[in-house]
Scaffold this motif. Structure first.
Motif, PDB file in Angstrom:
ATOM      1  N   LEU A  91      22.948 -31.194  96.620  1.00 25.34           N
ATOM      2  CA  LEU A  91      23.419 -32.118  95.588  1.00 25.34           C
ATOM      3  C   LEU A  91      23.761 -31.374  94.294  1.00 25.34           C
ATOM      4  CD1 LEU A  91      20.886 -35.047  96.147  1.00 25.34           C
ATOM      5  CD2 LEU A  91      23.313 -34.986  96.798  1.00 25.34           C
ATOM      6  N   ALA A  92      22.902 -30.433  93.908  1.00 26.86           N
ATOM      7  CA  ALA A  92      23.133 -29.698  92.662  1.00 26.86           C
ATOM      8  C   ALA A  92      24.385 -28.832  92.747  1.00 26.86           C
ATOM      9  CB  ALA A  92      21.917 -28.837  92.330  1.00 26.86           C
ATOM     10  N   ALA A  93      24.705 -28.324  93.943  1.00 26.71           N
ATOM     11  CA  ALA A  93      25.912 -27.501  94.095  1.00 26.71           C
ATOM     12  C   ALA A  93      27.160 -28.303  93.756  1.00 26.71           C
ATOM     13  CB  ALA A  93      25.994 -26.962  95.521  1.00 26.71           C
ATOM     14  N   PHE A  94      27.207 -29.554  94.203  1.00 18.68           N
ATOM     15  CA  PHE A  94      28.360 -30.386  93.864  1.00 18.68           C
ATOM     16  C   PHE A  94      28.339 -30.789  92.395  1.00 18.68           C
ATOM     17  CE2 PHE A  94      28.600 -31.131  98.528  1.00 18.68           C
ATOM     18  CZ  PHE A  94      29.915 -30.716  98.695  1.00 18.68           C
ATOM     19  N   GLY A  95      27.143 -30.869  91.806  1.00 19.37           N
ATOM     20  CA  GLY A  95      27.072 -31.115  90.370  1.00 19.37           C
ATOM     21  C   GLY A  95      27.682 -29.980  89.572  1.00 19.37           C
ATOM     22  N   VAL A  96      27.404 -28.740  89.975  1.00 15.53           N
ATOM     23  CA  VAL A  96      27.993 -27.581  89.308  1.00 15.53           C
ATOM     24  C   VAL A  96      29.506 -27.578  89.491  1.00 15.53           C
ATOM     25  CG1 VAL A  96      28.130 -25.061  89.339  1.00 15.53           C
ATOM     26  CG2 VAL A  96      25.905 -26.183  89.461  1.00 15.53           C
ATOM     27  N   GLN A  97      29.953 -27.898  90.695  1.00 12.55           N
ATOM     28  CA  GLN A  97      31.397 -27.923  90.963  1.00 12.55           C
ATOM     29  C   GLN A  97      32.108 -28.978  90.120  1.00 12.55           C
ATOM     30  OE1 GLN A  97      32.783 -30.592  93.450  1.00 12.55           O
ATOM     31  NE2 GLN A  97      34.784 -30.010  92.624  1.00 12.55           N
ATOM     32  N   ALA A  98      31.496 -30.164  90.022  1.00 14.48           N
ATOM     33  CA  ALA A  98      32.135 -31.251  89.284  1.00 14.48           C
ATOM     34  C   ALA A  98      32.174 -30.987  87.783  1.00 14.48           C
ATOM     35  CB  ALA A  98      31.402 -32.565  89.560  1.00 14.48           C
ATOM     36  N   SER A  99      31.205 -30.223  87.274  1.00 11.02           N
ATOM     37  CA  SER A  99      31.117 -29.993  85.830  1.00 11.02           C
ATOM     38  C   SER A  99      31.636 -28.624  85.417  1.00 11.02           C
ATOM     39  CB  SER A  99      29.661 -30.135  85.377  1.00 11.02           C
ATOM     40  OG  SER A  99      28.847 -29.160  86.010  1.00 11.02           O
ATOM     41  N   ALA A 102      30.489 -28.539  79.161  1.00  6.17           N
ATOM     42  CA  ALA A 102      29.166 -28.308  78.585  1.00  6.17           C
ATOM     43  C   ALA A 102      28.055 -28.680  79.556  1.00  6.17           C
ATOM     44  CB  ALA A 102      29.020 -29.109  77.292  1.00  6.17           C
ATOM     45  N   ALA A 103      28.321 -29.646  80.456  1.00  2.00           N
ATOM     46  CA  ALA A 103      27.300 -30.075  81.413  1.00  2.00           C
ATOM     47  C   ALA A 103      27.059 -29.050  82.510  1.00  2.00           C
ATOM     48  CB  ALA A 103      27.704 -31.407  82.036  1.00  2.00           C
ATOM     49  N   ALA A 104      27.951 -28.079  82.653  1.00  2.00           N
ATOM     50  CA  ALA A 104      27.810 -27.097  83.728  1.00  2.00           C
ATOM     51  C   ALA A 104      26.520 -26.300  83.593  1.00  2.00           C
ATOM     52  CB  ALA A 104      29.014 -26.155  83.739  1.00  2.00           C
ATOM     53  N   ALA A 105      26.100 -26.025  82.360  1.00  4.77           N
ATOM     54  CA  ALA A 105      24.881 -25.235  82.160  1.00  4.77           C
ATOM     55  C   ALA A 105      23.666 -25.956  82.716  1.00  4.77           C
ATOM     56  CB  ALA A 105      24.690 -24.937  80.675  1.00  4.77           C
ATOM     57  N   ALA A 106      23.540 -27.255  82.423  1.00  7.89           N
ATOM     58  CA  ALA A 106      22.394 -28.016  82.923  1.00  7.89           C
ATOM     59  C   ALA A 106      22.404 -28.072  84.448  1.00  7.89           C
ATOM     60  CB  ALA A 106      22.407 -29.423  82.335  1.00  7.89           C
ATOM     61  N   CYS A 107      23.580 -28.267  85.033  1.00  5.64           N
ATOM     62  CA  CYS A 107      23.678 -28.319  86.492  1.00  5.64           C
ATOM     63  C   CYS A 107      23.342 -26.965  87.114  1.00  5.64           C
ATOM     64  CB  CYS A 107      25.080 -28.760  86.902  1.00  5.64           C
ATOM     65  SG  CYS A 107      25.481 -30.469  86.483  1.00  5.64           S
ATOM     66  N   ALA A 108      23.779 -25.879  86.472  1.00  2.00           N
ATOM     67  CA  ALA A 108      23.478 -24.544  86.989  1.00  2.00           C
ATOM     68  C   ALA A 108      21.985 -24.253  86.922  1.00  2.00           C
ATOM     69  CB  ALA A 108      24.264 -23.497  86.201  1.00  2.00           C
ATOM     70  N   ILE A 109      21.346 -24.638  85.818  1.00  2.00           N
ATOM     71  CA  ILE A 109      19.897 -24.442  85.689  1.00  2.00           C
ATOM     72  C   ILE A 109      19.162 -25.211  86.782  1.00  2.00           C
ATOM     73  CG2 ILE A 109      17.917 -25.050  84.235  1.00  2.00           C
ATOM     74  CD1 ILE A 109      19.679 -24.278  81.815  1.00  2.00           C
ATOM     75  N   LEU A 110      19.574 -26.467  87.018  1.00  5.25           N
ATOM     76  CA  LEU A 110      18.948 -27.262  88.073  1.00  5.25           C
ATOM     77  C   LEU A 110      19.156 -26.617  89.439  1.00  5.25           C
ATOM     78  CD1 LEU A 110      17.546 -29.823  89.107  1.00  5.25           C
ATOM     79  CD2 LEU A 110      19.803 -30.931  89.144  1.00  5.25           C
ATOM     80  N   LEU A 111      20.369 -26.135  89.705  1.00 10.21           N
ATOM     81  CA  LEU A 111      20.674 -25.527  90.999  1.00 10.21           C
ATOM     82  C   LEU A 111      19.792 -24.313  91.259  1.00 10.21           C
ATOM     83  CD1 LEU A 111      22.341 -25.202  93.565  1.00 10.21           C
ATOM     84  CD2 LEU A 111      24.125 -24.097  92.198  1.00 10.21           C
ATOM     85  N   LEU A 112      19.655 -23.435  90.276  1.00  6.90           N
ATOM     86  CA  LEU A 112      18.833 -22.238  90.483  1.00  6.90           C
ATOM     87  C   LEU A 112      17.354 -22.585  90.566  1.00  6.90           C
ATOM     88  CD1 LEU A 112      19.810 -19.300  90.845  1.00  6.90           C
ATOM     89  CD2 LEU A 112      21.551 -20.829  89.924  1.00  6.90           C
ATOM     90  N   PHE A 113      16.925 -23.616  89.829  1.00 10.76           N
ATOM     91  CA  PHE A 113      15.517 -24.025  89.892  1.00 10.76           C
ATOM     92  C   PHE A 113      15.165 -24.543  91.284  1.00 10.76           C
ATOM     93  CE2 PHE A 113      12.194 -27.280  89.468  1.00 10.76           C
ATOM     94  CZ  PHE A 113      11.182 -26.530  88.890  1.00 10.76           C
ATOM     95  N   VAL A 114      15.984 -25.441  91.840  1.00 13.25           N
ATOM     96  CA  VAL A 114      15.659 -25.987  93.165  1.00 13.25           C
ATOM     97  C   VAL A 114      15.850 -24.932  94.248  1.00 13.25           C
ATOM     98  CG1 VAL A 114      16.063 -28.388  92.528  1.00 13.25           C
ATOM     99  CG2 VAL A 114      17.981 -27.021  93.374  1.00 13.25           C
ATOM    100  N   SER A 115      16.756 -23.969  94.016  1.00 14.88           N
ATOM    101  CA  SER A 115      16.865 -22.852  94.950  1.00 14.88           C
ATOM    102  C   SER A 115      15.577 -22.032  94.951  1.00 14.88           C
ATOM    103  CB  SER A 115      18.061 -21.977  94.570  1.00 14.88           C
ATOM    104  OG  SER A 115      18.175 -20.867  95.427  1.00 14.88           O
TER     105      SER A 115
END
Length: 398
Positions: free
Chosen positions: A285-293, A297-310
């Motif tokens: 889910l977070a991967a598509f969040g990074v892609q969509a953003s 400015a929202a890309a940073a939050a999505c990237a942080i979430l993606l690496l955290f859940v990874s």
């Protein structure tokens, strides 16, 4: 086992792991510079990044047998020294075939360090500190990427040569520190093993991968490592330029935080296998969040979430080993499978995802990551009921 925990030696050994992980991180940090120098595509430069894992791919499950008959302190010093020489040679930017050969040879140094250093850390620790020490060891990969990304901008002002030479100095310094801080005979060596023959090599692999309890952690880890280095390398490219420099340091630490969080969650709230499945679902889910953003400015939050859940996936996979295997011998076999399949993922993932990213942009990153996460989720769900450990039979010749 030591009567007192030797913290200075433990920190130095942890830094050895960081040096081994920097064998990947230095190429990730100098990715564009190396690609320009050698005229490579994203996929081609991805192979320069991942080729270090080839040795571990072939010999990860049995490498312990090769070092068990030698003094571990001497073996580690030798691996660090060889790594320093190889990195110094790479800093000269030789012709591409020779550079690839040097990267392949670095794989031997890398594999020896990541096998021997945690054994020596355990030997330097008392029983009451062992879990803390092994938890510290588990952070070495993310810390290596953070440190490399922190210093890379300054070093790259002088070209990629400066980055590669700095890594050579790090490895050489650690070889000296290990020789000084770990006295000969201060740490017990591993028991001798029978000679490694092709028959034993194949028989050991067959036993490990035919046993669900020893194979499952490695299979789950494969889906994680197929994407992990690619995420650290390519996700920053989707961030706004104003945020990129800071997050190059922060993102790997988010993975470290996720790894620590996984230990707490698996201890108190959910079984490790189910936690791994939940982590994979969140990654997709977070991967598509990074892609969509991407680019916003929202890309940073999505990237942080993606690496955290990874990071949660990584920590959960490591906790599946003792959860599924109570016998120390089976735990060692499971860790061998994790090392071997982890190197397979680290070797294949970056160039494959890099090629997809180059061809299709943000969607080319999100789709393969989501597909890998879906595979990991299905495997975790199918295996969420704890299997009874099966005893491993003696391999002929042991």
């Amino acid at each position: 086992m030591s009567e007192r925990t030797n913290w200075p030696a433990i920190v130095v050994l942890w830094c050895c792991g960081i040096g081994a992980a920097m064998q990947f991180a230095k190429v990730a940090a100098g990715f564009d510079a190396l690609g320009r120098h050698y005229g490579l595509s994203l996929g081609g430069t991805g192979w320069l990044l991942s080729v270090v894992g080839t040795v571990g791919l072939l010999f990860g499950a049995t490498a312990g047998l090769a070092v068990s008959r030698a003094n571990l302190r001497t073996v580690l010093c030798g691996a660090l020294a060889v790594g320093a020489v190889l990195s110094a040679a790479e800093a000269m930017l030789p012709p591409l075939p020779l550079f690839v050969g040097l990267r392949l040879a670095e794989g031997v140094s890398h594999l020896v360090v990541v096998i021997v250093a945690p054994i020596l850390m355990n030997g330097c620790s008392t029983a009451r500190h062992r879990a803390v020490v092994m938890g510290l060891w588990g952070t070495f990969f993310g810390v290596a990427f953070s440190l490399t990304n922190l210093v890379a901008p300054a070093l790259l002002r002088h070209g990629v040569t400066g980055l590669l030479a700095a890594h050579a100095a790090w490895m050489a310094g650690l070889a000296l520190l290990v020789a000084v801080l770990l006295r000969a005979g201060a740490v017990a060596t591993m028991p001798a093993a029978a000679p490694l023959t092709w028959r034993r090599f194949l028989a050991q692999h067959a036993q490990i991968y035919a046993n669900r309890a020893t194979a499952l952690p490695g299979l789950l880890f494969l889906f994680h490592t197929l994407m992990f280095i690619a995420l650290l390398t390519f996700v920053p490219r989707l961030l706004p330029e104003s945020q990129r420099a800071a997050l190059l340091f922060v993102l790997p630490l988010c993975g470290v935080a996720g790894t620590f969080a996984a230990g707490l969650l698996a201890q108190y709230l959910v079984t490790p296998v189910r936690l791994t499945g939940l982590g994979f679902a969140a990654v997709g889910l977070a991967a598509f969040g990074v892609q969509a953003s991407a680019g916003s400015a929202a890309a940073a939050a999505c990237a942080i979430l993606l690496l955290f859940v990874s990071g949660i996936v990584q920590g959960a996979v490591f906790t599946t080993v003792p959860y599924l295997n109570q016998d120390p011998g089976q735990q060692a076999c499971a860790h061998g499978a994790v090392a071997q399949l982890g190197n397979l993922g680290a070797t294949v993932g970056p160039p494959a995802i890099g090629a997809s990213f180059a061809a299709h942009g943000p969607l080319g990153l999100a789709v393969p990551v989501a597909l890998l996460a879906a595979c990991g989720l299905v495997l975790a769900l199918a295996s969420s009921r704890r299997p009874a450990p099966l005893p491993l039979r003696a391999v002929p010749g042991e």
